[in-house]
Enzyme design. Structure first.
Site, mmCIF file in Angstrom:
data_model
loop_
_atom_site.group_PDB
_atom_site.id
_atom_site.type_symbol
_atom_site.label_atom_id
_atom_site.label_comp_id
_atom_site.label_asym_id
_atom_site.label_seq_id
_atom_site.Cartn_x
_atom_site.Cartn_y
_atom_site.Cartn_z
ATOM 1 N N SER A 129 0.619 -10.136 -0.465
ATOM 2 C CA SER A 129 0.370 -8.687 -0.439
ATOM 3 C C SER A 129 0.653 -7.996 0.889
ATOM 4 O O SER A 129 0.883 -6.790 0.919
ATOM 5 C CB SER A 129 -1.078 -8.405 -0.848
ATOM 6 O OG SER A 129 -1.968 -9.052 0.051
ATOM 7 N N LYS B 157 0.801 -1.226 0.000
ATOM 8 C CA LYS B 157 0.000 0.000 0.000
ATOM 9 C C LYS B 157 0.841 1.287 0.000
ATOM 10 O O LYS B 157 0.351 2.346 -0.393
ATOM 11 C CB LYS B 157 -0.938 0.016 1.209
ATOM 12 C CG LYS B 157 -2.079 -0.989 1.124
ATOM 13 C CD LYS B 157 -3.150 -0.524 0.161
ATOM 14 C CE LYS B 157 -4.402 -1.376 0.269
ATOM 15 N NZ LYS B 157 -5.463 -0.885 -0.615
#
Length: 421
Positions: A314, A58
């Site tokens: 992720s 992110k």
């Protein structure tokens, strides 16, 4: 405000994002995993975004967006809403760029996550806890954005955010120069990462099949692609907090419906078992969303034999307090944990008879809640049992019924079951 849906990230914009992120986001390793490669008779590589400084990809999108703001936008400050990884990406970006930001988080957000955001943002970030859900935090952030003319940094429905996340794909292609990539498995929540990554491959490696993976309890992208329009789900299971959204981004949906080879869903219980296996067998800590890509491999086991496959890991922001629930869900998925209502005759030794005569030698009682005097003949208990093998269930139920201990089976009664798990 109408969202423009003809946007496609250009290679030039993605390369500009990569340049901007140099020295900010790590170029995370692409590592072949021996265990998965052996299990699937393929070359399975992990793209380790869990090794970023904020422990998820992110930072890429957040930094690319915030670094692109004009002087007047910087002066007016920024605002975002997030219960997790996006908040950390925004916080560290604010500190690195010396821009003031306000981050709205739902009140029940675990303290560990709040502290992480404060640590990454230091004096550049204010954390505001509001409401019970992400939606409450989102509405509060949007309100402040409108009232004070602050730039809202969206977690996925934003061009600069998508271009930042797309740099994951750029790195994979660069790192795999010597061997063509046949498949990439990528988690999908709001769709920013999937849209960005699949756009890069469409341009530079169009033969690669991009498979997006989302949780069974929140299939927003799959539902939207099947309906051919961005569709909001009425309810979701928010267990996979990094990928459970009711509605994907308009921008990401428009891209994904053209660039993804397939979207598949995986059971939350399977995600839990994968988290435990990665921890125990590979010494890799992942959050639920971080395990998504690996959980879909067995749906493609024939197709991927002998192929080069990349799975995007992720993120690793897993709260240790969730481990009990993760273990429980894994056991339920494996059909090894079962809850019953048991009727105990009101006589001395009934409980002992149940343990000695009904339970098998490897059956464990993991939950026991007694309710006396339900009627004149029986006391009733809610009992959780852990079995060694799924095949032990039917004989156990048969024995309970023959000896009049059986009251009810609770695993398939979701309304009651939610109070136990």
């Amino acid at each position: 405000m109408e969202t423009k849906t003809t946007y496609r990230p250009t290679l030039k914009a993605i390369e500009a994002a990569a340049e901007k992120l140099q020295g900010i986001a790590s170029v995370t390793p692409l590592i072949k995993n021996a265990r998965y490669s052996k299990d699937f008779d393929a070359n399975i590589y992990f793209k380790r975004e869990d090794l970023q400084v904020v422990r998820s990809y992110k930072i890429r999108g957040a930094y690319n967006k915030i670094a692109s703001l004009s002087p007047s936008q910087i002066e007016n400050e920024i605002v975002c809403a997030s219960a997790g990884n996006h908040a950390q990406g925004v916080a560290i970006s604010c500190k690195l760029l010396k821009i003031k930001g306000t981050i709205f988080m739902p009140s029940p957000t675990p303290n560990q996550k709040i502290e992480q955001v404060k640590m990454f943002g230091e004096e550049f970030v204010d954390v505001v806890l509001v409401g019970d859900t992400f939606d409450d935090a989102y509405h509060a952030a949007m309100q402040q954005s409108k009232e004070l003319n602050k730039t809202f940094v969206h977690p996925f429905n934003d061009e600069k955010v998508i271009e930042g996340q797309a740099t994951v794909g750029l790195e994979i292609i660069d790192q795999a120069k010597t061997h063509p990539i046949h498949y990439v498995f990528v988690p999908v929540g709001g769709g920013g990462l999937a849209a960005g990554l699949s756009s890069v491959f469409k341009i530079l490696s169009p033969q690669t099949k991009i498979i997006s993976v989302e949780p069974k309890g929140a299939p927003a992208m799959l539902t939207s692609i099947r309906a051919n329009r961005n569709t909001e789900l009425s309810t979701i299971d928010s267990f996979v907090d990094g990928a459970a959204v009711k509605r994907v981004g308009d921008l990401s949906f428009a891209i994904c419906k053209e660039t993804l080879h397939r979207v598949v869903t995986v059971d939350e219980g399977k995600i839990c078992q994968t988290i435990l296996d990665l921890y125990n067998k590979d010494a890799i800590v992942v959050e639920p969303a971080g395990a998504l890509s690996l959980c879909a491999l067995d749906q493609f086991s024939e197709e991927i034999k002998g192929k080069n496959v990349v799975c995007v890991i992720s993120g690793s922001n897993n709260d240790i307090t969730r481990m009990a629930e993760i273990k429980e869900r894994a056991l339920l998925y494996a059909n090894l944990k079962h809850y019953f209502i048991i009727k105990f005759p009101q006589r001395a030794g009934a409980l002992r008879d149940f343990v000695v005569d009904i339970l098998g030698p490897t059956d464990d009682i993991t939950h026991f809640e007694y309710t006396k005097k339900v009627n004149r003949e029986n006391d009733v208990a809610v009992v959780g049992l852990q079995l060694k093998s799924p095949e032990d269930l039917e004989p156990l139920i048969t024995k309970m019924k023959l000896n009049n201990f059986y009251g009810d089976y609770l695993n398939d009664k979701p309304d009651l079951f939610q109070f136990l798990v």
